[in-house]
Design an enzyme around this catalytic site. Structure first.
Site, PDB file in Angstrom:
ATOM      1  N   GLU A  85      -4.744  -6.225  10.859  1.00  0.00           N
ATOM      2  CA  GLU A  85      -5.331  -7.035  11.934  1.00  0.00           C
ATOM      3  C   GLU A  85      -6.119  -8.209  11.363  1.00  0.00           C
ATOM      4  O   GLU A  85      -6.025  -9.337  11.850  1.00  0.00           O
ATOM      5  CB  GLU A  85      -6.285  -6.202  12.800  1.00  0.00           C
ATOM      6  CG  GLU A  85      -5.720  -4.919  13.327  1.00  0.00           C
ATOM      7  CD  GLU A  85      -6.023  -3.735  12.412  1.00  0.00           C
ATOM      8  OE1 GLU A  85      -5.567  -3.723  11.242  1.00  0.00           O
ATOM      9  OE2 GLU A  85      -6.706  -2.813  12.861  1.00  0.00           O
ATOM     10  N   CYS A 127       0.843  -1.194   0.000  1.00  0.00           N
ATOM     11  CA  CYS A 127       0.000   0.000   0.000  1.00  0.00           C
ATOM     12  C   CYS A 127       0.880   1.246   0.000  1.00  0.00           C
ATOM     13  O   CYS A 127       1.922   1.277   0.652  1.00  0.00           O
ATOM     14  CB  CYS A 127      -0.936   0.003   1.203  1.00  0.00           C
ATOM     15  SG  CYS A 127      -2.139  -1.351   1.151  1.00  0.00           S
ATOM     16  N   HIS A 171      -7.115  -5.264   6.096  1.00  0.00           N
ATOM     17  CA  HIS A 171      -6.340  -4.568   7.116  1.00  0.00           C
ATOM     18  C   HIS A 171      -5.364  -5.544   7.760  1.00  0.00           C
ATOM     19  O   HIS A 171      -5.560  -6.764   7.737  1.00  0.00           O
ATOM     20  CB  HIS A 171      -7.268  -3.957   8.159  1.00  0.00           C
ATOM     21  CG  HIS A 171      -8.056  -2.804   7.642  1.00  0.00           C
ATOM     22  ND1 HIS A 171      -8.842  -2.021   8.440  1.00  0.00           N
ATOM     23  CD2 HIS A 171      -8.163  -2.285   6.386  1.00  0.00           C
ATOM     24  CE1 HIS A 171      -9.395  -1.067   7.711  1.00  0.00           C
ATOM     25  NE2 HIS A 171      -9.018  -1.213   6.464  1.00  0.00           N
TER      26      HIS A 171
END
Length: 144
Positions: free
Chosen positions: A73, A27, A71
């Protein structure tokens, strides 16, 4: 060194490791890393990015994030699910505070503590974790 100081030193060490792990992300706008630690062992890791088998491009040309980007997590928690290990009573170290969707995954996965080093743009994930009785700890890596 007392128990509290030892825990703080461990937290700093794992947060620095999560920060380094975030460098694996493709990203562009934001790189986030996560580690799940149980009994002083890293049992899972993750960073934000596209699902396995997808191109390693997280943003569209207009710099907005693609909706299927995972994400950090979520990546770490789903790795646990595939491994047969348990995240019950573990600590999650993540470089950005969890969003509301990741907070729900954290609650359901049995993680008891979340340590983060940067505030995400919304606080609703932190509020949900605290409401669920999960210990939330902020560590400023820049002050160390």
């Amino acid at each position: 060194m007392d128990k509290i100081e030892k825990q703080k030193a461990l937290d700093m060490r794992y947060m620095r490791m999560a920060e380094i792990w975030s460098e694996n992300s493709y990203c562009v706008r934001r790189k986030v890393g996560a580690l799940i630690v149980k009994d002083k062992m890293i049992i899972s890791d993750g960073y934000n990015g596209t699902p396995s088998g997808f191109e390693n491009v997280c943003e569209y040309e207009d710099n907005t994030t693609k909706p299927y980007v995972l994400h950090a997590e979520a990546n770490a928690i789903t790795k646990i699910a595939c491994s047969g290990n348990s995240s019950k009573d573990a600590t999650l170290y993540v470089t950005a505070s969890p969003c509301i969707e990741c907070a729900k995954l954290i609650i359901q996965s049995g993680i008891k503590r979340v340590v983060y080093s940067e505030l995400y743009r919304l606080r609703d994930g932190l509020d949900l974790l605290e409401r669920a009785g999960i210990e939330v700890v902020y560590i400023n890596l820049k002050e160390q």
